[in-house]
Design a protein around this motif. Structure first.
Motif, PDB file in Angstrom:
ATOM      1  N   ASP A   1    -102.120  33.946  -1.266  1.00 20.16           N
ATOM      2  CA  ASP A   1    -102.789  32.664  -1.024  1.00 20.16           C
ATOM      3  C   ASP A   1    -103.604  32.793   0.252  1.00 20.16           C
ATOM      4  OD1 ASP A   1    -103.380  29.855  -0.393  1.00 20.16           O
ATOM      5  OD2 ASP A   1    -101.822  29.365  -1.859  1.00 20.16           O
TER       6      ASP A   1
ATOM      7  N   ASP B   1    -104.396  30.425   2.158  1.00 19.91           N
ATOM      8  CA  ASP B   1    -103.940  29.393   3.093  1.00 19.91           C
ATOM      9  C   ASP B   1    -102.658  29.875   3.788  1.00 19.91           C
ATOM     10  OD1 ASP B   1    -102.874  27.158   4.372  1.00 19.91           O
ATOM     11  OD2 ASP B   1    -103.546  25.773   2.814  1.00 19.91           O
TER      12      ASP B   1
ATOM     13  N   GLN C   1     -99.740  27.459   3.644  1.00 22.51           N
ATOM     14  CA  GLN C   1     -99.057  27.451   2.344  1.00 22.51           C
ATOM     15  C   GLN C   1     -98.078  28.618   2.241  1.00 22.51           C
ATOM     16  OE1 GLN C   1     -99.486  25.207  -0.273  1.00 22.51           O
ATOM     17  NE2 GLN C   1     -97.978  26.272  -1.530  1.00 22.51           N
ATOM     18  N   ARG C   2     -98.499  29.786   2.683  1.00 21.89           N
ATOM     19  CA  ARG C   2     -97.617  30.952   2.633  1.00 21.89           C
ATOM     20  C   ARG C   2     -96.398  30.743   3.537  1.00 21.89           C
ATOM     21  NH1 ARG C   2    -102.473  33.691   3.715  1.00 21.89           N
ATOM     22  NH2 ARG C   2    -101.583  34.564   5.635  1.00 21.89           N
TER      23      ARG C   2
ATOM     24  N   ASP D   1    -102.176  32.230  -6.001  1.00 25.24           N
ATOM     25  CA  ASP D   1    -103.144  31.139  -5.985  1.00 25.24           C
ATOM     26  C   ASP D   1    -104.385  31.564  -6.758  1.00 25.24           C
ATOM     27  OD1 ASP D   1    -104.331  28.716  -5.342  1.00 25.24           O
ATOM     28  OD2 ASP D   1    -105.105  29.436  -3.419  1.00 25.24           O
TER      29      ASP D   1
ATOM     30  N   SER E   1    -111.176  35.927  -6.890  1.00 26.25           N
ATOM     31  CA  SER E   1    -110.252  34.825  -7.164  1.00 26.25           C
ATOM     32  C   SER E   1    -108.962  35.340  -7.784  1.00 26.25           C
ATOM     33  CB  SER E   1    -110.898  33.818  -8.117  1.00 26.25           C
ATOM     34  OG  SER E   1    -110.983  34.359  -9.428  1.00 26.25           O
ATOM     35  N   GLY E   2    -107.979  34.463  -7.849  1.00 23.31           N
ATOM     36  CA  GLY E   2    -106.732  34.821  -8.509  1.00 23.31           C
ATOM     37  C   GLY E   2    -106.936  35.177  -9.973  1.00 23.31           C
TER      38      GLY E   2
ATOM     39  N   LEU F   1     -99.613  29.544  -8.889  1.00 19.24           N
ATOM     40  CA  LEU F   1     -99.311  28.304  -8.168  1.00 19.24           C
ATOM     41  C   LEU F   1    -100.649  27.744  -7.715  1.00 19.24           C
ATOM     42  CD1 LEU F   1     -97.166  26.382  -6.939  1.00 19.24           C
ATOM     43  CD2 LEU F   1     -97.227  27.815  -4.890  1.00 19.24           C
ATOM     44  N   SER F   2    -101.082  26.650  -8.342  1.00 15.92           N
ATOM     45  CA  SER F   2    -102.462  26.217  -8.152  1.00 15.92           C
ATOM     46  C   SER F   2    -102.589  24.702  -8.162  1.00 15.92           C
ATOM     47  CB  SER F   2    -103.351  26.805  -9.251  1.00 15.92           C
ATOM     48  OG  SER F   2    -104.670  26.329  -9.157  1.00 15.92           O
ATOM     49  N   ASN F   3    -103.649  24.219  -7.497  1.00 20.08           N
ATOM     50  CA  ASN F   3    -104.019  22.805  -7.565  1.00 20.08           C
ATOM     51  C   ASN F   3    -104.853  22.489  -8.792  1.00 20.08           C
ATOM     52  OD1 ASN F   3    -102.910  21.345  -5.338  1.00 20.08           O
ATOM     53  ND2 ASN F   3    -104.250  22.492  -3.963  1.00 20.08           N
TER      54      ASN F   3
ATOM     55  N   LYS G   1     -99.313  22.982  -7.618  1.00 16.68           N
ATOM     56  CA  LYS G   1     -99.054  22.770  -6.189  1.00 16.68           C
ATOM     57  C   LYS G   1     -98.698  21.320  -5.893  1.00 16.68           C
ATOM     58  CE  LYS G   1    -101.611  26.506  -3.938  1.00 16.68           C
ATOM     59  NZ  LYS G   1    -102.651  26.858  -2.951  1.00 16.68           N
TER      60      LYS G   1
END
Length: 251
Positions: free
Chosen positions: A14, A16, A19-20, A59, A66-67, A86-88, A109
């Motif tokens: 991730d 962020d 977040q980690r 993420d 990107s993931g 694990l995503s928004n 998330k």
């Protein structure tokens, strides 16, 4: 997967850092401390190849690669890892695409913070999320309401979409049993990490089938809803009558 949770190797991917950090602390509360981190796709591939994690938490929205882009590469260098996104991003938009690229599961998330690790482990099938319960209901108008309450109790953390669909369909099947079979139905819920199975048993051996009521008719749509909303449904004869069942995949 043979590794115990205490020996589970995890890679958090991730961009962020906050977040980690939060995920690392939540994992530690479950006794999972062998955790590596990556902030982008390229470093994720290097860490996965070196660390050989049991679980990769990935993420999707990251700068550069990107993931979604990096999923096939992660699969190539760590084929035994279980990758959970694990995503928004909305699950209905990206889940199928991530699974085609090698993801084992998807967690939002937006999940309650104290449930995230549990949901990640369930999505990766690293813990058993199975629940089974059976109850005998009365042959009266309270039966559908009691069946819905049973669903809410069993599926309290299984996701709002699954809960709403299961409540609707179980209510229809129980109503059919009470009104048309004049029976006191027995309801069984079987929740596994992959799917929900609901069985409604009664003492009437006569089979059921979907109907096509006129628009002005109030009833008769129950099995039609089951046919449209469930992934699978059917009916089986028993020594005492029949069981009508449906299954919904946990997406």
């Amino acid at each position: 997967m043979s590794a115990s949770l205490e020996h589970l190797r995890v890679l958090l991917v991730d961009d962020d850092a906050d977040q980690r950090f939060v995920l690392r602390r939540q994992l530690a509360r479950r006794g999972i401390t062998d955790v590596e981190e990556a902030a982008d796709g390229a470093s994720a591939v290097r860490e996965a190849e070196h660390h050989r994690p049991d679980l990769v938490v990935l993420d999707l929205a990251m700068p550069g690669q990107s993931g979604m882009d990096v999923l096939p590469e992660l699969q190539a260098v760590a084929a035994d890892s279980r990758i959970v996104v694990l995503s928004n991003l909305p699950a209905h938009r990206v889940r199928s695409a991530t699974e085609r690229r090698g993801a084992y599961g998807f967690v939002s998330k937006r999940t309650e913070p104290d449930r995230v690790v549990e949901e990640l482990l369930l999505a990766a099938a690293l813990i058993d999320g199975s629940r089974r319960s059976t109850v005998r209901l009365g042959a009266d108008r309270s039966a559908p309401s009691l069946a819905r309450a049973m669903v809410r109790s069993t599926l309290d953390e299984a996701g709002e979409d699954l809960l709403m669909t299961a409540e609707l369909l179980i209510s229809e099947l129980v109503t059919n049993a009470v009104e048309h079979a004049a029976a006191a139905p027995s309801v069984t819920l079987d929740l596994s990490p992959d799917r929900l199975r609901v069985e409604v048993a009664d003492d009437d051996p006569r089979g059921v089938e979907p109907r096509s009521p006129r628009p002005d008719q109030a009833g008769g749509r129950g099995l039609g809803l089951v046919d449209r909303l469930a992934d699978r449904w059917g009916q089986d004869a028993t020594d005492r009558g029949k069981v009508v069942w449906f299954e919904i995949a946990r997406r």
